[in-house]
Structures are given as structure tokens and as C-alpha cells.
Design a protein around this motif. Structure first.
Motif, PDB file in Angstrom:
ATOM      1  N   SER A   1       0.734  -1.171   0.011  1.00 37.24           N
ATOM      2  CA  SER A   1       0.011  -0.192  -0.089  1.00 37.24           C
ATOM      3  C   SER A   1       0.766   1.181   0.132  1.00 37.24           C
ATOM      4  N   ILE A   2       2.057   1.339  -0.825  1.00 35.47           N
ATOM      5  CA  ILE A   2       2.858   2.431  -0.892  1.00 35.47           C
ATOM      6  C   ILE A   2       2.025   3.281  -1.991  1.00 35.47           C
ATOM      7  N   VAL A   3       1.473   4.314  -1.827  1.00 30.55           N
ATOM      8  CA  VAL A   3       0.605   4.950  -2.782  1.00 30.55           C
ATOM      9  C   VAL A   3       1.315   6.285  -3.248  1.00 30.55           C
ATOM     10  N   PHE A   4       2.097   6.740  -2.553  1.00 29.03           N
ATOM     11  CA  PHE A   4       2.983   8.119  -3.218  1.00 29.03           C
ATOM     12  C   PHE A   4       4.348   8.201  -2.433  1.00 29.03           C
ATOM     13  N   SER A   5       5.377   8.407  -3.195  1.00 28.01           N
ATOM     14  CA  SER A   5       6.737   8.480  -2.922  1.00 28.01           C
ATOM     15  C   SER A   5       7.229   9.930  -3.330  1.00 28.01           C
ATOM     16  N   ARG A   6       7.900  10.719  -2.358  1.00 27.06           N
ATOM     17  CA  ARG A   6       8.248  12.067  -2.389  1.00 27.06           C
ATOM     18  C   ARG A   6       9.559  12.483  -1.881  1.00 27.06           C
ATOM     19  N   ILE A   7      10.244  13.225  -2.662  1.00 27.33           N
ATOM     20  CA  ILE A   7      11.568  13.723  -2.009  1.00 27.33           C
ATOM     21  C   ILE A   7      11.210  15.025  -1.603  1.00 27.33           C
ATOM     22  N   ASP A   8      11.530  15.373  -0.361  1.00 27.05           N
ATOM     23  CA  ASP A   8      11.457  16.909   0.049  1.00 27.05           C
ATOM     24  C   ASP A   8      12.232  16.996   1.287  1.00 27.05           C
ATOM     25  N   ASP A   9      13.324  17.889   1.173  1.00 25.57           N
ATOM     26  CA  ASP A   9      14.514  18.179   2.024  1.00 25.57           C
ATOM     27  C   ASP A   9      13.935  18.568   3.497  1.00 25.57           C
ATOM     28  N   ARG A  10      12.403  19.046   3.151  1.00 26.35           N
ATOM     29  CA  ARG A  10      11.869  19.465   4.803  1.00 26.35           C
ATOM     30  C   ARG A  10      11.177  18.325   5.430  1.00 26.35           C
ATOM     31  N   LEU A  11      11.006  17.212   4.524  1.00 26.77           N
ATOM     32  CA  LEU A  11      10.381  15.963   5.399  1.00 26.77           C
ATOM     33  C   LEU A  11       8.849  16.351   5.529  1.00 26.77           C
ATOM     34  N   ILE A  12       8.267  16.128   6.840  1.00 27.47           N
ATOM     35  CA  ILE A  12       6.965  16.422   7.011  1.00 27.47           C
ATOM     36  C   ILE A  12       6.840  18.064   7.397  1.00 27.47           C
ATOM     37  N   HIS A  13       6.174  18.697   6.669  1.00 22.60           N
ATOM     38  CA  HIS A  13       5.579  20.189   7.023  1.00 22.60           C
ATOM     39  C   HIS A  13       4.349  20.366   6.154  1.00 22.60           C
ATOM     40  N   GLY A  14       3.697  21.601   6.341  1.00 22.70           N
ATOM     41  CA  GLY A  14       2.546  22.052   5.857  1.00 22.70           C
ATOM     42  C   GLY A  14       2.069  21.557   4.672  1.00 22.70           C
ATOM     43  N   GLN A  15       3.014  21.663   3.585  1.00 17.26           N
ATOM     44  CA  GLN A  15       2.211  21.146   2.209  1.00 17.26           C
ATOM     45  C   GLN A  15       2.225  19.542   2.365  1.00 17.26           C
ATOM     46  N   VAL A  16       3.170  19.023   2.762  1.00 20.68           N
ATOM     47  CA  VAL A  16       2.832  17.541   2.878  1.00 20.68           C
ATOM     48  C   VAL A  16       1.735  17.040   3.706  1.00 20.68           C
ATOM     49  N   VAL A  17       1.840  17.530   5.025  1.00 22.31           N
ATOM     50  CA  VAL A  17       0.813  17.346   5.887  1.00 22.31           C
ATOM     51  C   VAL A  17      -0.823  17.538   5.160  1.00 22.31           C
ATOM     52  N   THR A  18      -0.889  18.824   4.890  1.00 21.40           N
ATOM     53  CA  THR A  18      -2.449  18.983   4.306  1.00 21.40           C
ATOM     54  C   THR A  18      -2.351  18.554   2.919  1.00 21.40           C
ATOM     55  N   THR A  19      -1.713  19.144   2.017  1.00 19.05           N
ATOM     56  CA  THR A  19      -2.455  18.889   0.651  1.00 19.05           C
ATOM     57  C   THR A  19      -2.066  17.360   0.098  1.00 19.05           C
ATOM     58  N   TRP A  20      -0.758  16.781   0.219  1.00 17.03           N
ATOM     59  CA  TRP A  20      -0.612  15.274  -0.448  1.00 17.03           C
ATOM     60  C   TRP A  20      -1.260  14.418   0.622  1.00 17.03           C
ATOM     61  N   SER A  21      -1.036  14.641   1.895  1.00 14.17           N
ATOM     62  CA  SER A  21      -1.759  13.560   2.745  1.00 14.17           C
ATOM     63  C   SER A  21      -3.394  13.472   2.278  1.00 14.17           C
ATOM     64  N   ASN A  22      -4.155  14.510   2.161  1.00 21.89           N
ATOM     65  CA  ASN A  22      -5.544  14.354   1.569  1.00 21.89           C
ATOM     66  C   ASN A  22      -5.666  14.143   0.168  1.00 21.89           C
ATOM     67  N   THR A  23      -4.895  14.604  -0.669  1.00 18.48           N
ATOM     68  CA  THR A  23      -4.843  13.889  -2.057  1.00 18.48           C
ATOM     69  C   THR A  23      -4.849  12.325  -1.936  1.00 18.48           C
ATOM     70  N   TYR A  24      -3.859  11.905  -1.236  1.00 23.30           N
ATOM     71  CA  TYR A  24      -3.865  10.419  -1.536  1.00 23.30           C
ATOM     72  C   TYR A  24      -4.568   9.447  -0.407  1.00 23.30           C
ATOM     73  N   ASN A  25      -5.262  10.141   0.466  1.00 26.03           N
ATOM     74  CA  ASN A  25      -5.823   9.693   1.683  1.00 26.03           C
ATOM     75  C   ASN A  25      -4.750   8.845   2.612  1.00 26.03           C
ATOM     76  N   ILE A  26      -3.911   9.613   2.822  1.00 25.80           N
ATOM     77  CA  ILE A  26      -2.564   8.607   3.675  1.00 25.80           C
ATOM     78  C   ILE A  26      -2.999   8.620   4.932  1.00 25.80           C
ATOM     79  N   GLU A  27      -2.475   7.279   5.139  1.00 29.34           N
ATOM     80  CA  GLU A  27      -2.818   6.739   6.769  1.00 29.34           C
ATOM     81  C   GLU A  27      -1.488   6.484   7.440  1.00 29.34           C
ATOM     82  N   GLN A  28      -0.352   6.422   6.709  1.00 22.35           N
ATOM     83  CA  GLN A  28       0.780   6.548   7.517  1.00 22.35           C
ATOM     84  C   GLN A  28       2.012   7.111   6.632  1.00 22.35           C
ATOM     85  N   ILE A  29       2.725   7.693   7.144  1.00 26.82           N
ATOM     86  CA  ILE A  29       3.925   8.316   6.516  1.00 26.82           C
ATOM     87  C   ILE A  29       5.397   7.753   7.138  1.00 26.82           C
ATOM     88  N   ILE A  30       6.060   7.024   6.149  1.00 29.23           N
ATOM     89  CA  ILE A  30       7.435   6.408   6.380  1.00 29.23           C
ATOM     90  C   ILE A  30       8.490   7.233   5.924  1.00 29.23           C
TER      91      ILE A  30
END
Length: 157
Positions: free
Chosen positions: A2-31
């Protein structure tokens, strides 16, 4: 898997990741896959606090995660986050399935070549991107879901 999205972001978890990408892909877990972060308890705690309620955050050394997923099925809708293309290449070589990769922020610093407004790479990162493309990974640059996707292969020379 169930890996639905893979991303490079040197800030790791931050506002854009948390809000937009998590919602877009209905993310339940971030690794987060990064050897340095995986061995830094303070950083791991900060990442867990940065994630929205209800999203599980885990951090692993890259090769160790490659071993883990060989025997443990991922059951949650999962986003993988990396800091560099070199980490992604290590992951792919370790058997972690990354077929598509979103590149968000890789900030400019001295010694890095700017390839788009938000992405700057070292020579080693550039080479890792080329190797990933050669392995069949589809790589696009896109900060947030509403932005136009840029095919990395078209901007990396």
C-alpha cells in the motif's frame, strides 16, 4: 503493498506534505526513509508532532526498511518521504518499490545546480536521478497537487 505516494522533500514533514498530499492520497501512514533521521530520536519526535492527527509516522534506515518489507506487508495507505535522490536510489536497489516519484523541495545551497525554481541538485544527486530514470522510475517535479507536473527527464541534462 500500500505504498501510494513517494516524495523527495528536504523538509520532510511540513505544511504542504501534511495538508495537501496526505489529503490527495488519503494517507494513513508516513514513512520517512533516511539513515541519519532514523538514528536521531529528537528529529523522529519532531516529525511525529508535525503529522496530522490520525496519521502514523515511522522512520527507518533505508536498507533496514528494504529488509522489513520483504517479510512484513504494508496494510495502511502509505507515503514514503526521502530527502535526496541518492536515498531513493538506495531504496530502489534495496527492493523498495518506487515506480513513481514526486520531487518537491530540494533547496539551493552553494555547490548545488538549480534545475527548477524549487529543485537544486549536487552532481551525485543528479547522477542518482539519471540512474532512477534508467531503472524505469517515473519522476515528476510538483510542489503541491494543483501545480503543473514537470517531467524531471526533460529538465535534467
Amino acid at each position: 503493498m500500500s505504498i501510494v505516494f513517494s516524495r523527495i522533500d528536504d523538509r520532510l514533514i511540513h505544511g504542504q506534505v501534511v495538508t495537501t498530499w496526505s489529503n490527495t492520497y488519503n494517507i494513513e501512514q508516513i514513512i520517512v526513509l533516511n539513515d541519519k533521521v532514523a538514528n536521531d530520536q529528537t528529529q523522529k519526535n519532531i516529525l511525529k508532532m508535525a503529522a496530522p492527527a490520525g496519521i502514523k509516522v515511522q522512520t527507518f534506515p533505508i536498507k533496514k526498511f528494504g529488509q522489513i518489507i520483504k517479510t512484513n506487508k504494508i496494510t495502511r495507505r502509505t507515503m514514503l518521504i526521502f530527502t535526496t535522490s541518492e536515498d531513493v536510489l538506495t531504496a530502489v536497489d534495496a527492493g523498495i518499490p518506487v515506480k513513481e516519484l514526486n520531487v518537491g523541495g530540494m533547496r539551493y545551497q552553494p555547490g548545488r545546480e538549480k534545475i527548477t525554481k524549487a529543485v537544486a541538485v549536487t552532481p551525485d544527486e543528479k547522477e542518482a536521478f539519471k540512474q532512477l530514470i534508467a531503472k524505469g522510475v517515473k519522476i515528476t517535479i510538483q510542489m503541491v497537487p494543483n501545480d503543473e507536473k514537470i517531467d524531471l527527464e526533460e529538465v535534467i541534462k
